[in-house]
Design a protein around this motif. Structure first.
Motif, PDB file in Angstrom:
ATOM      1  N   ASP A 144      36.902 -94.963 -92.405  1.00  0.00           N
ATOM      2  CA  ASP A 144      38.216 -94.333 -92.569  1.00  0.00           C
ATOM      3  C   ASP A 144      38.838 -93.918 -91.249  1.00  0.00           C
ATOM      4  O   ASP A 144      39.981 -93.446 -91.223  1.00  0.00           O
ATOM      5  N   ALA A 145      38.113 -94.069 -90.143  1.00  0.00           N
ATOM      6  CA  ALA A 145      38.626 -93.667 -88.836  1.00  0.00           C
ATOM      7  C   ALA A 145      39.508 -94.764 -88.246  1.00  0.00           C
ATOM      8  O   ALA A 145      39.445 -95.935 -88.637  1.00  0.00           O
ATOM      9  N   GLY A 146      40.353 -94.381 -87.283  1.00  0.00           N
ATOM     10  CA  GLY A 146      41.218 -95.343 -86.609  1.00  0.00           C
ATOM     11  C   GLY A 146      40.444 -96.180 -85.606  1.00  0.00           C
ATOM     12  O   GLY A 146      39.290 -95.876 -85.269  1.00  0.00           O
ATOM     13  N   PRO A 147      41.059 -97.232 -85.081  1.00  0.00           N
ATOM     14  CA  PRO A 147      40.363 -98.129 -84.146  1.00  0.00           C
ATOM     15  C   PRO A 147      39.846 -97.423 -82.896  1.00  0.00           C
ATOM     16  O   PRO A 147      38.719 -97.665 -82.464  1.00  0.00           O
ATOM     17  N   LEU A 148      40.667 -96.538 -82.311  1.00  0.00           N
ATOM     18  CA  LEU A 148      40.226 -95.849 -81.100  1.00  0.00           C
ATOM     19  C   LEU A 148      39.053 -94.920 -81.391  1.00  0.00           C
ATOM     20  O   LEU A 148      38.116 -94.829 -80.592  1.00  0.00           O
ATOM     21  N   MET A 149      39.095 -94.240 -82.528  1.00  0.00           N
ATOM     22  CA  MET A 149      37.995 -93.361 -82.891  1.00  0.00           C
ATOM     23  C   MET A 149      36.726 -94.161 -83.194  1.00  0.00           C
ATOM     24  O   MET A 149      35.616 -93.726 -82.897  1.00  0.00           O
ATOM     25  N   GLN A 150      36.893 -95.351 -83.784  1.00  0.00           N
ATOM     26  CA  GLN A 150      35.739 -96.212 -84.024  1.00  0.00           C
ATOM     27  C   GLN A 150      35.101 -96.660 -82.713  1.00  0.00           C
ATOM     28  O   GLN A 150      33.876 -96.678 -82.577  1.00  0.00           O
TER      29      GLN A 150
END
Length: 379
Positions: A144-150
């Motif tokens: 559920d996290a965004g690409p940068l957070m991933q």
């Protein structure tokens, strides 16, 4: 393949490239000083066993790490005694270390623990735990996290301390070799030891320093395998990583930054092996890739030596033959037919790459001029 899967593959690539990188830099220091070390594999294996065994007995991963480094340095000292002091054949000495480590680790592990050449699983405190950066998302919430957070949580965070240390050794190695007096002398010993000796610098001392550094880095690589990547020692757990590190070193032309890229490439293939066990691809895609690869190999060896033409040209013709078999078998059902890639082929990718690298680049990579040659001081 979605973005999260790609990030996870890259994360695995970094973890699996860490022992290769440490061993590659170990070989870099040794060979830059003129000492060829085929025994990287044996040092990694010995360090893995000793670190896991001592960490289990003492309950401290740091004591295990120091013990693993000590075991590797001891083997490096033996290699130095045989190849520097006694002026023996460096290749034979390295091979002997590999055989010695492969046999002794299993025998001692069986004698100590009675588990078929393995050590018991390491508990908390006996192994390196992952370091989670502030704000990193847990694995169960990663989708559920965004690409940068991933990228931040999966690729940058969550590694053990030795992974970050291995990455840090690359700029440190570059600085030591190219920006310090010690590095200048070390490289000079590998190129022209007589000139170094004439300047009043001990060739034997510099070469011993190089093999000791090699032993330290191999010890950390072995300890990482048994106390960070896994939680115990198993028979032959180095799995040829020492030899792959040597191939990466040749591919990198004995340069630290290039070594990082080469080891990450090998680590990526190991990650693909672990992640994708059952890959289905259309027949036309497989045939096209194989044909392009074959044409590329044949074009590459067109003006090369006879040995390159025989090895890589034969490989290219073999790939053409396999591609033709795929097209012929899938012709009746259609070229869009899904074909399952054999698991054995996926598992062999790192080793196939090793053969291709050595066959295609060993002629281009120029080792230190005095590499493998014992130094005899003129009287």
């Amino acid at each position: 393949m979605d973005f999260l899967t790609l990030v996870q593959v890259l994360d695995s690539s970094l973890r699996l490239a860490t022992p290769l990188l440490l061993a590659c830099l170990a070989g870099l220091f040794s060979e830059r000083a003129g000492i060829f070390d085929i025994g990287l594999e044996g040092k990694i294996l010995a360090a893995a066993f000793v670190s896991a065994a001592i960490a289990y007995i003492t309950g401290s991963v740091w004591v295990g790490l120091l013990a693993g480094i000590g075991a590797s340095v001891m083997l490096s000292a033996i290699h130095g005694l045989a190849s520097i002091t006694l002026r023996g054949d460096q290749i034979i000495s390295g091979v002997a270390i590999n055989f010695l480590a492969a046999g002794l680790t299993v025998v001692i592990a069986q004698a100590w623990f009675g588990q078929g050449g393995r050590t018991p699983p390491l508990q908390s405190g006996g192994r390196f735990e992952p370091i989670n950066f502030p704000g990193a998302v847990p694995s169960k919430e990663m989708a559920d996290a965004g690409p940068l957070m991933q990228l931040y949580s999966e690729l940058l965070s969550g590694h053990s301390l030795l992974v970050y240390f291995a990455l840090l050794t690359v700029p440190i190695s570059w600085f030591v070799l190219y920006k310090t007096r010690f590095g200048l002398r070390l490289r000079a010993v590998g190129e022209n030891p007589a000139a170094v000796d004439t300047a009043g610098i001990s060739v034997i001392g510099m070469r011993y320093a190089a093999v000791i550094i090699c032993g330290i880095l191999c010890g950390i690589a072995g300890a990482y395998l048994a106390t960070a990547l896994q939680a115990n020692f198993t028979k032959d757990m180095s799995a040829g990583r020492g030899f792959i590190a040597l191939a990466a070193l040749i591919f990198a032309k004995w340069r630290p930054w290039y070594a990082l890229g080469a080891c990450l490439l090998f680590g990526f293939f190991f990650a693909v092996d672990n992640r994708f066990q059952n890959i289905l691809l259309p027949a036309w895609a497989i045939s096209s890739v194989l044909l392009l690869l074959a044409l590329g190999l044949l074009a590459y060896v067109w003006r090369k030596s006879l040995l390159d033409k025989v090895v890589l040209g034969g490989l290219g013709l073999g790939i053409v033959f396999v591609s033709a078999l795929i097209v012929n078998s899938a012709w009746s059902a259609g070229l869009g037919t899904q074909i399952k890639i054999p698991v054995v082929f996926i598992q062999s990718l790192p080793y196939i790459l090793t053969v291709v690298v050595l066959a295609g680049f060993v002629g281009k990579a120029i080792p230190p001029r005095s590499g493998g040659v014992p130094y005899m001081k003129e009287k």
